[in-house]
Design an enzyme around this catalytic site. Sequence first.
Site, mmCIF file in Angstrom:
data_model
loop_
_atom_site.group_PDB
_atom_site.id
_atom_site.type_symbol
_atom_site.label_atom_id
_atom_site.label_comp_id
_atom_site.label_asym_id
_atom_site.label_seq_id
_atom_site.Cartn_x
_atom_site.Cartn_y
_atom_site.Cartn_z
ATOM 1 N N TYR A 146 0.678 -1.673 -0.041
ATOM 2 C CA TYR A 146 -0.350 0.035 0.298
ATOM 3 C C TYR A 146 1.082 1.420 -0.079
ATOM 4 C CZ TYR A 146 -4.557 -2.001 0.472
ATOM 5 O OH TYR A 146 -5.957 -2.876 0.859
ATOM 6 N N LYS A 195 3.599 -15.342 3.501
ATOM 7 C CA LYS A 195 4.039 -16.092 1.781
ATOM 8 C C LYS A 195 5.402 -16.068 1.112
ATOM 9 C CE LYS A 195 2.614 -17.674 -2.008
ATOM 10 N NZ LYS A 195 1.717 -18.808 -2.291
ATOM 11 N N ASP A 227 -2.250 -18.465 1.237
ATOM 12 C CA ASP A 227 -2.819 -19.572 0.354
ATOM 13 C C ASP A 227 -3.862 -20.189 0.503
ATOM 14 O OD1 ASP A 227 -1.427 -19.791 0.381
ATOM 15 O OD2 ASP A 227 -0.713 -20.992 -2.143
ATOM 16 N N ASP A 251 -6.074 -6.613 4.320
ATOM 17 C CA ASP A 251 -7.105 -6.317 3.355
ATOM 18 C C ASP A 251 -7.958 -7.419 3.046
ATOM 19 O OD1 ASP A 251 -8.823 -4.781 2.354
ATOM 20 O OD2 ASP A 251 -7.481 -4.957 0.575
ATOM 21 N N ASP A 255 -11.939 -9.576 4.284
ATOM 22 C CA ASP A 255 -13.348 -9.683 3.897
ATOM 23 C C ASP A 255 -13.540 -10.762 4.030
ATOM 24 O OD1 ASP A 255 -12.840 -6.774 3.472
ATOM 25 O OD2 ASP A 255 -13.626 -7.339 1.239
HETATM 26 C C1 IPM Z 1 -9.973 -1.574 3.667
HETATM 27 C C2 IPM Z 1 -10.371 -1.304 2.414
HETATM 28 C C3 IPM Z 1 -9.792 0.186 2.010
HETATM 29 C C4 IPM Z 1 -8.336 -1.067 1.986
HETATM 30 C C5 IPM Z 1 -9.824 1.181 0.940
HETATM 31 C C6 IPM Z 1 -10.940 1.901 1.180
HETATM 32 C C7 IPM Z 1 -8.582 1.826 0.671
HETATM 33 O O1 IPM Z 1 -10.346 -1.572 1.540
HETATM 34 O O2 IPM Z 1 -10.076 -0.814 5.126
HETATM 35 O O3 IPM Z 1 -10.057 -2.362 4.144
HETATM 36 O O4 IPM Z 1 -8.132 -1.418 0.527
HETATM 37 O O5 IPM Z 1 -7.439 -1.203 3.085
HETATM 38 MG MG MG Z 2 -10.570 -4.022 2.204
#
Ligand code: IPM
Ligand code: MG
Length: 360
Positions: A146, A195, A227, A251, A255
């Site tokens: 990032y 990884k 993975d 990240d 999710d």
């Molecule tokens: C998160 C989001 C952010 C990230 C985006 C919006 C930049 O996906 O907080 O997980 O990738 O960190």
């Molecule tokens: Mg995210």
Amino acid sequence: MNYKVGVISGDGIGPEIVNEAKKVLDSVGAKFGHKFEYTEILMGGASIDVHGVPLTDEAIAAAKASDAVLMGSIGGDTTTSPWYQLPPNLRPEAGLLSIRKALNLFANVRPAVLYKELKDACPLKDEVIGDGFDMVIMRELTGGLYFGERKTIEENGVMKAYDSLAYDENEIRRIAIRGFDIAMKRNKKVTSVDKANVLDSSRLWRKVVEEVAKDYPEVTYEHMLVDNCAMQLVKNPRQFDVILTENMFGDILSDEASMVTGSIGMLSSASLNETKFGLYEPSHGSAPDIAGKNIANPIATVLSAAMMLRYSFDLSKEADAIENAVKKVLADGYRTIDIMSEGCTQVGCDKMGDLLCERI
Ligand code: IPM
Ligand code: MG
């Protein structure tokens, strides 16, 4: 006590869900004798519309002057919103990355909990769910891909893009320490995800995590390739307590972890630095498709406010009151549309806020 809370309502459903979280905080304040003073801070698309940039120096200063910041969500529809016609460094997400860096918010804590009342929303089979799961993703937030050098060039008529992934040992050490610290307060297990079969940065990660682990003899730890971790999260999520990982992997895995709970609208997060300061936000995004319809689920933001009380203000009784109100409202059968199931009562965003306030 008086607490100065910076508020980034942001974009999409952000303003609606933050409004409900403020209502709940005010109920807590009334019950326990605290006052929360809110200062609105512009970030993301909301800031672009006013200032032309997703985060101003004044906004950073306002965040720094707060005891903690509560955030909704930022960003819009990437295919239709004019914000995405702007160069990448002026888009809404750039504001979020800048504030993380400016405030040194390197430790991102993302709990993924299966609420037993919401078991039906979990996409996994009953035998996988068992008696539920409760894990935390500890994601490094200010390094790696990032924030590495990036560029796009043209070489002999061919476009080429670079993103670099770098970590120094100090960046790894401080997040690893946070991961082990939080494990000590939980089930004392750390799964460090990397990884290392391919990446140098992951090999360094592994080495430093092993050094840190020596200081935590009570914590069981293991290394897992990213993975494999993605697979294990759906195969046997119950094995995890604390997942410790770098920015990009965190990240993606956070999710995934939140989705397996079946209720991304329920999950909070905290981004912390070396001080008591923190930025608290739901794990979900700005959901522009349902913005302004009063159907968003405010619970993730409400629970983020509870994390703020617990981590930044040391108000654990007050945080418990919020978390119990959430459990009560679910047990009483109230649901927003994203977690609705048969036999429950569907309510809108503001009504959910009211119901929570009544239960504080
Ligand atoms: C998160 C989001 C952010 C990230 C985006 C919006 C930049 O996906 O907080 O997980 O990738 O960190
Ligand atoms: Mg995210």
